[in-house]
Design a protein around this motif. Structure first.
Motif, PDB file in Angstrom:
ATOM      1  N   PHE A   1      15.215   8.613   2.556  1.00  0.00           N
ATOM      2  CA  PHE A   1      14.483   7.606   3.327  1.00  0.00           C
ATOM      3  C   PHE A   1      13.177   8.171   3.873  1.00  0.00           C
ATOM      4  N   GLN A   2      13.129   9.465   4.131  1.00  0.00           N
ATOM      5  CA  GLN A   2      11.938  10.086   4.711  1.00  0.00           C
ATOM      6  C   GLN A   2      10.771  10.183   3.728  1.00  0.00           C
ATOM      7  N   HIS A   3      11.032   9.914   2.455  1.00  0.00           N
ATOM      8  CA  HIS A   3       9.956   9.956   1.467  1.00  0.00           C
ATOM      9  C   HIS A   3       9.104   8.694   1.479  1.00  0.00           C
ATOM     10  N   PHE A   4       9.547   7.680   2.205  1.00  0.00           N
ATOM     11  CA  PHE A   4       8.772   6.450   2.311  1.00  0.00           C
ATOM     12  C   PHE A   4       7.911   6.576   3.566  1.00  0.00           C
ATOM     13  N   LEU A   5       6.666   6.988   3.360  1.00  0.00           N
ATOM     14  CA  LEU A   5       5.854   7.538   4.445  1.00  0.00           C
ATOM     15  C   LEU A   5       5.117   6.503   5.278  1.00  0.00           C
ATOM     16  N   THR A   6       4.857   5.339   4.725  1.00  0.00           N
ATOM     17  CA  THR A   6       4.097   4.330   5.452  1.00  0.00           C
ATOM     18  C   THR A   6       4.994   3.159   5.827  1.00  0.00           C
ATOM     19  N   ASN A   7       4.521   2.344   6.765  1.00  0.00           N
ATOM     20  CA  ASN A   7       5.269   1.138   7.130  1.00  0.00           C
ATOM     21  C   ASN A   7       5.438   0.237   5.918  1.00  0.00           C
ATOM     22  N   GLU A   8       4.401   0.158   5.083  1.00  0.00           N
ATOM     23  CA  GLU A   8       4.451  -0.699   3.905  1.00  0.00           C
ATOM     24  C   GLU A   8       5.512  -0.219   2.917  1.00  0.00           C
TER      25      GLU A   8
ATOM     26  N   MET B   1       0.839  -1.194   0.000  1.00  0.00           N
ATOM     27  CA  MET B   1       0.000   0.000   0.000  1.00  0.00           C
ATOM     28  C   MET B   1       0.876   1.247   0.000  1.00  0.00           C
ATOM     29  N   HIS B   2       0.557   2.178  -0.866  1.00  0.00           N
ATOM     30  CA  HIS B   2       1.340   3.402  -0.958  1.00  0.00           C
ATOM     31  C   HIS B   2       0.628   4.554  -0.262  1.00  0.00           C
ATOM     32  N   SER B   3       1.393   5.557   0.132  1.00  0.00           N
ATOM     33  CA  SER B   3       0.828   6.729   0.778  1.00  0.00           C
ATOM     34  C   SER B   3      -0.089   7.485  -0.173  1.00  0.00           C
ATOM     35  N   THR B   4      -1.111   8.111   0.411  1.00  0.00           N
ATOM     36  CA  THR B   4      -2.028   8.919  -0.394  1.00  0.00           C
ATOM     37  C   THR B   4      -1.497  10.330  -0.594  1.00  0.00           C
ATOM     38  N   TYR B   5      -0.378  10.679   0.037  1.00  0.00           N
ATOM     39  CA  TYR B   5       0.181  12.016  -0.102  1.00  0.00           C
ATOM     40  C   TYR B   5       0.798  12.186  -1.486  1.00  0.00           C
ATOM     41  N   TYR B   6       0.514  13.331  -2.104  1.00  0.00           N
ATOM     42  CA  TYR B   6       1.188  13.675  -3.357  1.00  0.00           C
ATOM     43  C   TYR B   6       2.491  14.363  -2.973  1.00  0.00           C
ATOM     44  N   ASN B   7       3.622  13.768  -3.342  1.00  0.00           N
ATOM     45  CA  ASN B   7       4.882  14.197  -2.740  1.00  0.00           C
ATOM     46  C   ASN B   7       5.952  14.545  -3.753  1.00  0.00           C
ATOM     47  N   SER B   8       5.570  15.013  -4.934  1.00  0.00           N
ATOM     48  CA  SER B   8       6.592  15.296  -5.937  1.00  0.00           C
ATOM     49  C   SER B   8       6.700  16.771  -6.313  1.00  0.00           C
TER      50      SER B   8
ATOM     51  N   GLN C   1      24.016   3.802 -15.432  1.00  0.00           N
ATOM     52  CA  GLN C   1      22.757   3.300 -15.984  1.00  0.00           C
ATOM     53  C   GLN C   1      21.628   3.961 -15.209  1.00  0.00           C
ATOM     54  N   TRP C   2      20.789   4.733 -15.902  1.00  0.00           N
ATOM     55  CA  TRP C   2      19.680   5.436 -15.251  1.00  0.00           C
ATOM     56  C   TRP C   2      18.385   4.654 -15.457  1.00  0.00           C
ATOM     57  N   LEU C   3      17.631   4.443 -14.381  1.00  0.00           N
ATOM     58  CA  LEU C   3      16.403   3.659 -14.467  1.00  0.00           C
ATOM     59  C   LEU C   3      15.265   4.367 -13.752  1.00  0.00           C
ATOM     60  N   GLU C   4      14.122   4.456 -14.425  1.00  0.00           N
ATOM     61  CA  GLU C   4      12.920   4.993 -13.791  1.00  0.00           C
ATOM     62  C   GLU C   4      12.152   3.832 -13.164  1.00  0.00           C
ATOM     63  N   GLN C   5      12.263   3.703 -11.862  1.00  0.00           N
ATOM     64  CA  GLN C   5      11.578   2.638 -11.139  1.00  0.00           C
ATOM     65  C   GLN C   5      11.181   3.131  -9.752  1.00  0.00           C
ATOM     66  N   ASP C   6      10.201   2.453  -9.172  1.00  0.00           N
ATOM     67  CA  ASP C   6       9.765   2.702  -7.800  1.00  0.00           C
ATOM     68  C   ASP C   6      10.765   2.023  -6.859  1.00  0.00           C
ATOM     69  N   CYS C   7      11.361   2.787  -5.964  1.00  0.00           N
ATOM     70  CA  CYS C   7      12.392   2.226  -5.092  1.00  0.00           C
ATOM     71  C   CYS C   7      11.835   1.207  -4.100  1.00  0.00           C
ATOM     72  N   THR C   8      10.520   1.186  -3.896  1.00  0.00           N
ATOM     73  CA  THR C   8       9.933   0.200  -2.988  1.00  0.00           C
ATOM     74  C   THR C   8       9.776  -1.164  -3.651  1.00  0.00           C
ATOM     75  N   SER C   9       9.989  -1.218  -4.954  1.00  0.00           N
ATOM     76  CA  SER C   9       9.818  -2.493  -5.663  1.00  0.00           C
ATOM     77  C   SER C   9      10.709  -2.565  -6.896  1.00  0.00           C
ATOM     78  N   PHE C  10      11.909  -1.969  -6.813  1.00  0.00           N
ATOM     79  CA  PHE C  10      12.775  -1.952  -8.000  1.00  0.00           C
ATOM     80  C   PHE C  10      13.267  -3.358  -8.314  1.00  0.00           C
TER      81      PHE C  10
ATOM     82  N   LEU D   1      10.890  -0.888   0.474  1.00  0.00           N
ATOM     83  CA  LEU D   1      12.242  -0.390   0.188  1.00  0.00           C
ATOM     84  C   LEU D   1      13.294  -1.353   0.741  1.00  0.00           C
ATOM     85  N   LEU D   2      13.182  -1.682   2.029  1.00  0.00           N
ATOM     86  CA  LEU D   2      14.208  -2.499   2.668  1.00  0.00           C
ATOM     87  C   LEU D   2      14.221  -3.927   2.124  1.00  0.00           C
ATOM     88  N   TYR D   3      13.058  -4.467   1.796  1.00  0.00           N
ATOM     89  CA  TYR D   3      13.010  -5.791   1.176  1.00  0.00           C
ATOM     90  C   TYR D   3      13.734  -5.766  -0.170  1.00  0.00           C
TER      91      TYR D   3
END
Length: 261
Positions: A117-124, A1-8, A92-101, A129-131
């Motif tokens: 690291f502070q941009h990952f707002l939820t426990n999920e 589950m991703h945060s509902t905050y728009y953060n870009s 090598q530049w890659l456009e990917q989500d760091c929580t599931s790269f 990211l860490l997984y």
């Protein structure tokens, strides 16, 4: 589950981001010390415009830069083409989500700096990211990241406009005064920052004001220790700055040096 905050919002103008943050280099020497100990590609997660990726590539290390924001990556590629010249392909530049790269290779060294690291707002999101980092690290590989320390001074700021800094916009030539307003959501451990940029009037440019928002998650040291352990990371060192000052109650940031167990 991703945060509902728009953060870009803070990253939708990559050139402005570089004007305000591109000169920061305090973490580069620290990262190079670890880079000297590893083989193969180094992965920079949430690499942004390549502030840390490019200097390491210039030092001769093969790099992979991953970010979810295409505009930031485009800025990184443009800078690398100029600064690296004949060695442009060393990143090598890659456009990917760091929580599931997902990569088809592993690394001895992965880092994410600039308090990303502070941009990952939820426990999920933190778990994702860490997984993903653990999955892409070789056994015994290094993972380094930093995050702002959740001190009372940092979190319990008055909800009033505070002056941050001034600089000259290199595109327009206008002087810019930057102010912030912060509000802390203690239940979710998230700080909401409203950044106000006031562009002063010049002969060719009228006065203007632009407002952006960003949300940052704060994690406490004991919470972080348990979080990292649950993802099979050993915390080798925890510093209060990039000069390796031991972490203390007055430290402004926490720098974690971890190894994959």
């Amino acid at each position: 589950m991703h945060s509902t905050y728009y953060n870009s919002e803070e990253y939708d103008q990559p050139q402005l981001y570089d004007q305000e943050n591109g000169s920061y280099t305090e973490d580069i020497a620290f990262l190079r010390q670890l880079a000297e100990q590893v083989q193969g590609p180094i992965i920079d997660l949430a690499c942004g415009t390549g502030r840390a990726t490019i200097p390491l590539a210039q030092a001769g290390y093969p790099m992979i830069g991953i970010d979810i924001h295409q505009g930031m990556l485009d800025q990184a590629k443009a800078k690398a083409a100029i600064l690296l010249k004949d060695h442009y392909q060393s990143i090598q530049w890659l456009e990917q989500d760091c929580t599931s790269f997902q990569l088809d290779q592993r690394s001895d060294f992965i880092f994410t700096v600039g308090n990303s690291f502070q941009h990952f707002l939820t426990n999920e999101e933190q778990d994702g990211l860490l997984y993903s980092v653990n999955h892409h690290l070789n056994s015994g590989g290094w993972f380094v990241f930093n995050t702002r320390s959740p001190s009372a001074e940092e979190l319990l700021q008055p909800e009033t406009e505070e002056y941050w800094r001034s600089y000259t916009d290199t595109t327009t030539g206008q002087d810019v005064d930057v102010y912030t307003i912060s509000r802390y959501d203690a239940l979710n451990q998230i700080q909401h920052y409203e950044t106000i940029r006031r562009f002063r009037e010049t002969v060719n440019q009228s006065a203007d004001e632009r407002i952006t928002h960003i949300y940052l998650r704060y994690v406490y040291p004991q919470e972080m220790k348990r979080l990292l352990s649950s993802h099979r990371f050993e915390v080798v060192e925890c510093y209060g700055d990039w000069q390796k000052t031991p972490l203390g109650s007055t430290s402004e940031e926490m720098i974690y040096v971890c190894r994959k167990r």
